[in-house]
Write an enzyme that holds these catalytic residues in place. Sequence first.
Site, PDB file in Angstrom:
ATOM      1  N   LYS A 143     -43.607 -32.995 -18.558  1.00 11.86           N
ATOM      2  CA  LYS A 143     -44.882 -32.472 -18.044  1.00 11.86           C
ATOM      3  C   LYS A 143     -44.639 -31.150 -17.296  1.00 11.86           C
ATOM      4  O   LYS A 143     -45.375 -30.179 -17.466  1.00 11.86           O
ATOM      5  CB  LYS A 143     -45.475 -33.517 -17.097  1.00 11.86           C
ATOM      6  CG  LYS A 143     -46.758 -33.127 -16.441  1.00 11.86           C
ATOM      7  CD  LYS A 143     -47.878 -33.985 -16.939  1.00 11.86           C
ATOM      8  CE  LYS A 143     -49.202 -33.566 -16.386  1.00 11.86           C
ATOM      9  NZ  LYS A 143     -50.285 -34.110 -17.180  1.00 11.86           N
ATOM     10  N   ARG A 176     -31.904 -29.989  -7.534  1.00  8.62           N
ATOM     11  CA  ARG A 176     -31.619 -30.331  -6.135  1.00  8.62           C
ATOM     12  C   ARG A 176     -30.638 -31.493  -6.126  1.00  8.62           C
ATOM     13  O   ARG A 176     -30.948 -32.588  -6.618  1.00  8.62           O
ATOM     14  CB  ARG A 176     -32.889 -30.707  -5.369  1.00  8.62           C
ATOM     15  CG  ARG A 176     -32.561 -31.024  -3.906  1.00  8.62           C
ATOM     16  CD  ARG A 176     -33.771 -31.083  -2.997  1.00  8.62           C
ATOM     17  NE  ARG A 176     -34.536 -32.303  -3.146  1.00  8.62           N
ATOM     18  CZ  ARG A 176     -35.451 -32.709  -2.280  1.00  8.62           C
ATOM     19  NH1 ARG A 176     -35.717 -31.993  -1.196  1.00  8.62           N
ATOM     20  NH2 ARG A 176     -36.127 -33.821  -2.486  1.00  8.62           N
ATOM     21  N   GLU A 207     -33.273 -28.608   7.674  1.00 15.27           N
ATOM     22  CA  GLU A 207     -34.153 -29.760   7.901  1.00 15.27           C
ATOM     23  C   GLU A 207     -33.649 -30.710   8.985  1.00 15.27           C
ATOM     24  O   GLU A 207     -34.054 -31.868   9.021  1.00 15.27           O
ATOM     25  CB  GLU A 207     -34.441 -30.504   6.584  1.00 15.27           C
ATOM     26  CG  GLU A 207     -33.304 -30.654   5.612  1.00 15.27           C
ATOM     27  CD  GLU A 207     -33.738 -31.151   4.237  1.00 15.27           C
ATOM     28  OE1 GLU A 207     -34.915 -31.505   4.020  1.00 15.27           O
ATOM     29  OE2 GLU A 207     -32.862 -31.231   3.352  1.00 15.27           O
ATOM     30  N   ASP A 241     -37.942 -34.138   6.478  1.00 15.82           N
ATOM     31  CA  ASP A 241     -36.661 -34.597   7.032  1.00 15.82           C
ATOM     32  C   ASP A 241     -36.509 -34.166   8.484  1.00 15.82           C
ATOM     33  O   ASP A 241     -35.929 -34.889   9.297  1.00 15.82           O
ATOM     34  CB  ASP A 241     -35.492 -34.040   6.206  1.00 15.82           C
ATOM     35  CG  ASP A 241     -35.087 -35.025   5.126  1.00 15.82           C
ATOM     36  OD1 ASP A 241     -34.825 -36.186   5.463  1.00 15.82           O
ATOM     37  OD2 ASP A 241     -35.073 -34.648   3.952  1.00 15.82           O
ATOM     38  N   ILE A 295     -45.244 -31.094  -4.924  1.00 11.99           N
ATOM     39  CA  ILE A 295     -44.783 -32.383  -5.442  1.00 11.99           C
ATOM     40  C   ILE A 295     -45.651 -32.922  -6.568  1.00 11.99           C
ATOM     41  O   ILE A 295     -45.332 -33.963  -7.155  1.00 11.99           O
ATOM     42  CB  ILE A 295     -44.739 -33.442  -4.312  1.00 11.99           C
ATOM     43  CG1 ILE A 295     -46.052 -33.412  -3.513  1.00 11.99           C
ATOM     44  CG2 ILE A 295     -43.519 -33.228  -3.428  1.00 11.99           C
ATOM     45  CD1 ILE A 295     -46.228 -34.578  -2.575  1.00 11.99           C
ATOM     46  N   HIS A 296     -46.762 -32.230  -6.857  1.00  5.61           N
ATOM     47  CA  HIS A 296     -47.692 -32.778  -7.848  1.00  5.61           C
ATOM     48  C   HIS A 296     -48.284 -31.617  -8.649  1.00  5.61           C
ATOM     49  O   HIS A 296     -48.555 -30.547  -8.078  1.00  5.61           O
ATOM     50  CB  HIS A 296     -48.807 -33.559  -7.122  1.00  5.61           C
ATOM     51  CG  HIS A 296     -49.686 -34.330  -8.034  1.00  5.61           C
ATOM     52  ND1 HIS A 296     -50.771 -33.764  -8.690  1.00  5.61           N
ATOM     53  CD2 HIS A 296     -49.656 -35.630  -8.423  1.00  5.61           C
ATOM     54  CE1 HIS A 296     -51.367 -34.691  -9.430  1.00  5.61           C
ATOM     55  NE2 HIS A 296     -50.705 -35.843  -9.288  1.00  5.61           N
ATOM     56  N   ASP A 338     -49.194   5.297   8.804  1.00  3.05           N
ATOM     57  CA  ASP A 338     -47.975   6.103   8.693  1.00  3.05           C
ATOM     58  C   ASP A 338     -46.964   5.295   7.889  1.00  3.05           C
ATOM     59  O   ASP A 338     -47.347   4.353   7.186  1.00  3.05           O
ATOM     60  CB  ASP A 338     -47.465   6.573  10.072  1.00  3.05           C
ATOM     61  CG  ASP A 338     -47.146   5.415  11.003  1.00  3.05           C
ATOM     62  OD1 ASP A 338     -47.276   4.255  10.568  1.00  3.05           O
ATOM     63  OD2 ASP A 338     -46.766   5.661  12.163  1.00  3.05           O
TER      64      ASP A 338
HETATM   65  C1  LIG Z   1     -39.865 -34.316   1.214  1.00  6.51           C
HETATM   66  C2  LIG Z   1     -39.351 -34.074  -0.164  1.00  6.51           C
HETATM   67  O1  LIG Z   1     -38.181 -34.075  -0.376  1.00  6.51           O
HETATM   68  S1  LIG Z   1     -40.489 -33.790  -1.376  1.00  6.51           S
HETATM   69  C3  LIG Z   1     -39.600 -33.976  -2.890  1.00  6.51           C
HETATM   70  C4  LIG Z   1     -39.349 -35.396  -3.278  1.00  6.51           C
HETATM   71  N1  LIG Z   1     -40.536 -36.051  -3.764  1.00  6.51           N
HETATM   72  C5  LIG Z   1     -40.955 -35.890  -5.036  1.00  6.51           C
HETATM   73  O2  LIG Z   1     -40.304 -35.235  -5.824  1.00  6.51           O
HETATM   74  C6  LIG Z   1     -42.249 -36.516  -5.417  1.00  6.51           C
HETATM   75  C7  LIG Z   1     -42.753 -35.966  -6.744  1.00  6.51           C
HETATM   76  N2  LIG Z   1     -44.087 -36.419  -7.014  1.00  6.51           N
HETATM   77  C8  LIG Z   1     -44.352 -37.668  -7.466  1.00  6.51           C
HETATM   78  O3  LIG Z   1     -43.461 -38.478  -7.653  1.00  6.51           O
HETATM   79  C9  LIG Z   1     -45.774 -38.019  -7.783  1.00  6.51           C
HETATM   80  O4  LIG Z   1     -46.557 -36.860  -7.927  1.00  6.51           O
HETATM   81  C10 LIG Z   1     -46.518 -38.932  -6.751  1.00  6.51           C
HETATM   82  C11 LIG Z   1     -45.676 -40.175  -6.473  1.00  6.51           C
HETATM   83  C12 LIG Z   1     -46.733 -38.176  -5.459  1.00  6.51           C
HETATM   84  C13 LIG Z   1     -47.871 -39.306  -7.346  1.00  6.51           C
HETATM   85  O5  LIG Z   1     -47.580 -39.848  -8.608  1.00  6.51           O
HETATM   86  P1  LIG Z   1     -48.697 -40.351  -9.611  1.00  6.51           P
HETATM   87  O6  LIG Z   1     -49.556 -41.368  -8.904  1.00  6.51           O
HETATM   88  O7  LIG Z   1     -48.035 -40.730 -10.864  1.00  6.51           O
HETATM   89  O8  LIG Z   1     -49.581 -39.048  -9.808  1.00  6.51           O
HETATM   90  P2  LIG Z   1     -50.714 -38.850 -10.841  1.00  6.51           P
HETATM   91  O9  LIG Z   1     -51.076 -40.100 -11.576  1.00  6.51           O
HETATM   92  O10 LIG Z   1     -51.830 -38.168 -10.135  1.00  6.51           O
HETATM   93  O11 LIG Z   1     -50.060 -37.832 -11.860  1.00  6.51           O
HETATM   94  C14 LIG Z   1     -50.824 -37.127 -12.809  1.00  6.51           C
HETATM   95  C15 LIG Z   1     -49.925 -36.631 -13.899  1.00  6.51           C
HETATM   96  O12 LIG Z   1     -48.980 -35.721 -13.360  1.00  6.51           O
HETATM   97  C16 LIG Z   1     -47.658 -36.183 -13.578  1.00  6.51           C
HETATM   98  N3  LIG Z   1     -46.855 -35.874 -12.381  1.00  6.51           N
HETATM   99  C17 LIG Z   1     -47.049 -36.324 -11.121  1.00  6.51           C
HETATM  100  N4  LIG Z   1     -46.121 -35.787 -10.305  1.00  6.51           N
HETATM  101  C18 LIG Z   1     -45.362 -34.985 -11.046  1.00  6.51           C
HETATM  102  C19 LIG Z   1     -44.244 -34.154 -10.763  1.00  6.51           C
HETATM  103  N5  LIG Z   1     -43.727 -34.051  -9.548  1.00  6.51           N
HETATM  104  N6  LIG Z   1     -43.702 -33.447 -11.775  1.00  6.51           N
HETATM  105  C20 LIG Z   1     -44.190 -33.542 -13.023  1.00  6.51           C
HETATM  106  N7  LIG Z   1     -45.244 -34.313 -13.358  1.00  6.51           N
HETATM  107  C21 LIG Z   1     -45.825 -35.034 -12.384  1.00  6.51           C
HETATM  108  C22 LIG Z   1     -47.787 -37.686 -13.822  1.00  6.51           C
HETATM  109  O13 LIG Z   1     -46.699 -38.155 -14.573  1.00  6.51           O
HETATM  110  C23 LIG Z   1     -49.106 -37.738 -14.560  1.00  6.51           C
HETATM  111  O14 LIG Z   1     -48.860 -37.320 -15.892  1.00  6.51           O
HETATM  112  P3  LIG Z   1     -49.872 -37.759 -17.097  1.00  6.51           P
HETATM  113  O15 LIG Z   1     -51.225 -37.263 -16.723  1.00  6.51           O
HETATM  114  O16 LIG Z   1     -49.300 -37.069 -18.275  1.00  6.51           O
HETATM  115  O17 LIG Z   1     -49.809 -39.253 -17.139  1.00  6.51           O
HETATM  116  O1  LIG Z   2     -36.888 -31.742   1.569  1.00  5.02           O
HETATM  117  C1  LIG Z   2     -37.932 -31.517   2.091  1.00  5.02           C
HETATM  118  C2  LIG Z   2     -38.357 -32.115   3.323  1.00  5.02           C
HETATM  119  O2  LIG Z   2     -39.460 -31.827   3.782  1.00  5.02           O
HETATM  120  O3  LIG Z   2     -37.574 -32.918   3.860  1.00  5.02           O
HETATM  121 MG   LIG Z   3     -35.685 -33.100   2.755  1.00  9.66          MG
END
Ligand SMILES: CC(=O)SCCNC(=O)CCNC(=O)[C@H](O)C(C)(C)COP(=O)(O)OP(=O)(O)OC[C@H]1O[C@@H](n2cnc3c(N)ncnc32)[C@H](O)[C@@H]1OP(=O)(O)O
Ligand SMILES: O=CC(=O)O
Ligand SMILES: [Mg+2]
Length: 315
Positions: free
Chosen positions: A42, A90, A151, A186, A249-250, A297
Amino acid sequence: MFRAIAVRFLSKQAVSKVPERNYIPRRALMYVPGDDYKKINKAFGLDVDCIALDCEDGVALNKKDARSNIRAVLDQGKPQKKKNYDFGVRVNSIESGLCHQDLESCLTGRNLPDTVLFPKVEEGDHLKWFADEIRHLIKNNGKINLIIYIETARAFINLNEICKTAMQLSKRFNFIPSALVFGSDDFCANIGQRIHWKFCMHGKKLVLVAKAYNLQAIDMVYIEYKDLDGLKLQCEQGMRMGYTGKQVIHPGQVPVVQEAFLPTKYQIEWAEGLLKSFEEHQKSGKGAFSYRGSMIDMPTMKQAQNIMKLANLAE
Ligand SMILES: CC(=O)SCCNC(=O)CCNC(=O)[C@H](O)C(C)(C)COP(=O)(O)OP(=O)(O)OC[C@H]1O[C@@H](n2cnc3c(N)ncnc32)[C@H](O)[C@@H]1OP(=O)(O)O
Ligand SMILES: O=CC(=O)O
Ligand SMILES: [Mg+2]
């Protein structure tokens, strides 16, 4: 005579500058859990400046073999998109005990990622460890960009030393320091706080030090991923502080962030007019002049140039 030579030598030393680097746009830095092929596919379909396949906190502890998925994706070659993008990995932190395996898996295949995102860096010695690792792992003069995560409280205390060490090591080892990330989630955990996004003092410090070393500054994650108005507001606050991008993240967050870290139409029109006017005034021998009611300036001209640079880069 001797004094004159010494003064010339010292002033040459004093003006040694932090190097300019190729600017790689990273308005939105999008995390994709490395164990989730569906999300990975995706992400490659999105119009986003930077995709970071995650081995760290987006991946459960019992799924840390995500690094093998990521290696497989890298071995297939970076998927081409209409616009170039930064393709990063990462890894886990040194403290986790998983970092070596992650680096080994992701840096010894057919293709390197463009960038390694290195979390929970707390002191210059962490970068020495990193430099030593990649010296052994990366072959054929390969080079990667490095994004450093700040962090923890210790990291903030050691921020200047961290950046200085990164600059020094990058002269001898195969990495280019590119950006600092504010890992606010974090950071909250580290200082015993609940999520709170008004860490202005720390956020500003990070921007200041990043700029002193010609590094990009990438702002905190907005975890309320369905609240796009709140996200937009936080982007604007970050941009005003000097951040150049934001972690996302989304997929729904991507267009908001990509747009927010661009100059507006009004700013571009203002900058174009100002640059034209500046040139005309320079020719007629005027360093300072009035433009739309403001004194202009050299520094304001540079601000206008920054706006145009950003507008052109993101096209
Ligand atoms: C503090 C930190 O370190 S932040 C970094 C670590 N955290 C992450 O990486 C979290 C990444 N994000 C996710 O895991 C998810 O977005 C969540 C858990 C927040 C929500 O997940 P879902 O409930 O599945 O979201 P949702 O149903 O709205 O997703 C819609 C579509 O986007 C996709 N999608 C959601 N998040 C992502 C992403 N990060 N990357 C790619 N695609 C994504 C889903 O697979 C879904 O695809 P589809 O429509 O083809 O089925
Ligand atoms: O890695 C990101 C954070 O907010 O922690
Ligand atoms: Mg972090």
